[in-house]
Design an enzyme around this catalytic site. Structure first.
Site, PDB file in Angstrom:
ATOM      1  N   PRO A  99       0.825  -1.209   0.000  1.00 31.87           N
ATOM      2  CA  PRO A  99       0.000   0.000   0.000  1.00 31.87           C
ATOM      3  C   PRO A  99       0.859   1.259   0.000  1.00 31.87           C
ATOM      4  O   PRO A  99       1.905   1.309   0.653  1.00 31.87           O
ATOM      5  CB  PRO A  99      -0.797  -0.098   1.306  1.00 31.87           C
ATOM      6  N   VAL A 100       0.415   2.254  -0.765  1.00 29.45           N
ATOM      7  CA  VAL A 100       1.160   3.516  -0.844  1.00 29.45           C
ATOM      8  C   VAL A 100       0.884   4.340   0.414  1.00 29.45           C
ATOM      9  O   VAL A 100      -0.246   4.352   0.919  1.00 29.45           O
ATOM     10  CB  VAL A 100       0.707   4.310  -2.101  1.00 29.45           C
ATOM     11  N   GLY A 103       3.451   3.375   5.383  1.00 32.81           N
ATOM     12  CA  GLY A 103       4.576   3.046   6.255  1.00 32.81           C
ATOM     13  C   GLY A 103       5.147   1.670   5.992  1.00 32.81           C
ATOM     14  O   GLY A 103       5.894   1.136   6.798  1.00 32.81           O
ATOM     15  N   LEU A 104       4.805   1.077   4.839  1.00 36.18           N
ATOM     16  CA  LEU A 104       5.313  -0.266   4.544  1.00 36.18           C
ATOM     17  C   LEU A 104       6.433  -0.240   3.497  1.00 36.18           C
ATOM     18  O   LEU A 104       6.791  -1.267   2.938  1.00 36.18           O
ATOM     19  CB  LEU A 104       4.178  -1.187   4.079  1.00 36.18           C
ATOM     20  N   ALA A 108      10.396   2.875  -1.424  1.00 30.83           N
ATOM     21  CA  ALA A 108      11.744   2.297  -1.426  1.00 30.83           C
ATOM     22  C   ALA A 108      11.764   0.988  -2.215  1.00 30.83           C
ATOM     23  O   ALA A 108      12.697   0.724  -2.985  1.00 30.83           O
ATOM     24  CB  ALA A 108      12.211   2.055   0.012  1.00 30.83           C
ATOM     25  N   ALA A 109      10.718   0.174  -2.049  1.00 35.42           N
ATOM     26  CA  ALA A 109      10.694  -1.122  -2.744  1.00 35.42           C
ATOM     27  C   ALA A 109      10.597  -0.921  -4.257  1.00 35.42           C
ATOM     28  O   ALA A 109      11.249  -1.642  -5.022  1.00 35.42           O
ATOM     29  CB  ALA A 109       9.524  -1.969  -2.235  1.00 35.42           C
ATOM     30  N   ASP A 150      14.424   2.750   5.447  1.00 29.36           N
ATOM     31  CA  ASP A 150      13.499   2.053   4.539  1.00 29.36           C
ATOM     32  C   ASP A 150      14.252   1.402   3.374  1.00 29.36           C
ATOM     33  O   ASP A 150      14.105   0.211   3.112  1.00 29.36           O
ATOM     34  CB  ASP A 150      12.469   3.036   3.958  1.00 29.36           C
TER      35      ASP A 150
HETATM   36  O1  PMV Z   1       8.208   5.521   5.615  1.00 22.78           O
HETATM   37  P1  PMV Z   1       7.717   5.204   6.975  1.00 22.78           P
HETATM   38  O2  PMV Z   1       6.321   5.624   7.235  1.00 22.78           O
HETATM   39  O3  PMV Z   1       8.023   3.806   7.384  1.00 22.78           O
HETATM   40  O4  PMV Z   1       8.549   6.133   8.012  1.00 22.78           O
HETATM   41  C1  PMV Z   1       9.903   6.179   8.001  1.00 22.78           C
HETATM   42  C2  PMV Z   1      10.438   6.202   9.379  1.00 22.78           C
HETATM   43  C3  PMV Z   1      10.823   7.544   9.932  1.00 22.78           C
HETATM   44  O5  PMV Z   1      11.707   7.251  11.001  1.00 22.78           O
HETATM   45  C4  PMV Z   1       9.617   8.264  10.458  1.00 22.78           C
HETATM   46  C5  PMV Z   1      11.533   8.427   8.920  1.00 22.78           C
HETATM   47  C6  PMV Z   1      12.883   7.911   8.492  1.00 22.78           C
HETATM   48  O6  PMV Z   1      13.339   8.338   7.427  1.00 22.78           O
HETATM   49  O7  PMV Z   1      13.502   7.113   9.200  1.00 22.78           O
END
Ligand code: PMV
Length: 311
Positions: A99-100, A103-104, A108-109, A150
């Site tokens: 899911p966009v 936080g998953l 990056a993937a 990430d």
């Molecule tokens: O992309 P997310 O939602 O998993 O958040 C990244 C984690 C943070 O610590 C909030 C930001 C970071 O770059 O580490």
């Protein structure tokens, strides 16, 4: 044709504080993935690239995209990295079940999958270290000031103990951990959440530095517990990390509702995961509690709940 893929990820401990140099722990989530397929395009001039990204309804020539579009940028950075200036027309087809903005690690993937598939197709497969570095550049477009956690966990596809600017550390998992991931259904901007923390940190550095230190200690205790297979110690550490994230102001009523529902239904611990403000939360469960916690999460408003095992 070349295909490459990368998993989703969850942050177990240490989000936000990791931006300020404290450690964090993240693990891959393999049942959601981003996949990129690269192949030559017939009857097109050399050097043109067509991009399809089904999840975001993107279909068009790369040159027509905004110069800062993350997919355009990862393609261009990869071409530069492998030194490709003259190549046959290519199509880059991206599919993702991550899911966009949840936080998953979807951004990056996608970057990792594209950099791998494209560099392989051009006959110069990039090593993980370079894939990771390119994906980090794209995280800067997505997030402004990313820690790099990430792209690192998604590239190496193993549990990571991450500290900004230090070599990537992995660690053994003493005993498999079962987590439920519950989605609030609210998409949340990581850039906004990270910027919000920065503004509050500027206002009260002393308090925020103390919160970050406390999170750092929690992360180190969690790593020790995971390595030793002392999973019962992790629940209270997750709860403590959640309190500190609440104090930082990155939680949300929807996240709190899921966290409390999970705990009341028998989870050993629960916390938000990632940037907060929406997105996903995690609950630590075992065989006896997994079903009841999943039911409770759905009843409390989770739009999706899935189990993941860290091993
Ligand atoms: O992309 P997310 O939602 O998993 O958040 C990244 C984690 C943070 O610590 C909030 C930001 C970071 O770059 O580490």
């Amino acid at each position: 044709m070349t295909t490459a893929s990368a998993p989703g990820k969850i942050i177990l401990f240490g989000e936000h504080a990791v931006v300020y140099g404290r450690p964090a722990i993240a693990v891959p989530v393999r049942h959601v993935r981003a996949t990129a397929e690269v192949q030559p395009l017939e009857a097109q001039p050399r050097g043109v690239i067509r991009i399809e990204s089904h999840q975001i309804d993107l279909s068009g020539w790369m040159d027509a995209l905004d110069p800062n579009h993350p997919i355009r940028r990862i393609v261009e950075l990869t071409l530069l990295e492998v030194g490709a200036s003259d190549f046959p027309a290519l199509s880059v087809d991206i599919r993702s079940t991550i899911p966009v903005a949840g936080g998953l690690g979807s951004g990056a993937a996608v970057s990792v999958a594209v950099a791998r598939a494209l560099s392989q197709q051009l006959g110069k497969p990039l090593p993980n270290e370079r894939v990771n570095a390119l994906a980090f550049e794209i995280e800067k477009i997505h997030h402004g000031n990313p820690s790099g956690i990430d792209n690192t966990v998604v590239t190496y596809d193993c549990p990571v103990y991450f500290r900004r600017g230090q070599p990537v550390g992995s660690f053994p998992v003493g005993k498999p951990l079962t987590l439920l991931v519950g989605d609030t259904g609210l998409s949340a901007s990581t850039a906004t959440a990270v910027e919000g923390v920065r503004v509050r940190w500027e206002r009260d550095r002393q308090t925020f530095e103390a919160i970050f230190d406390s999170i750092g200690v929690t992360v180190d205790r969690a790593r020790e517990a995971i390595v030793r297979g002392e999973n019962q110690r992790l629940g209270p550490l997750m709860d403590h990390n959640q309190e500190l994230l609440e104090a930082m102001g990155v939680s949300a009523p929807e996240l709190r509702r899921l966290v409390w529902a999970a705990r009341e239904a028998g989870a050993r611990g629960a916390k938000l995961s990632g940037a907060g403000g929406g997105g996903n939360m995690l609950a630590l469960v075992d065989e006896t509690s997994v079903d009841a916690v999943a039911v409770a999460l759905r009843a409390a408003g989770a739009v999706s709940v899935f189990p993941t095992v860290v091993s």
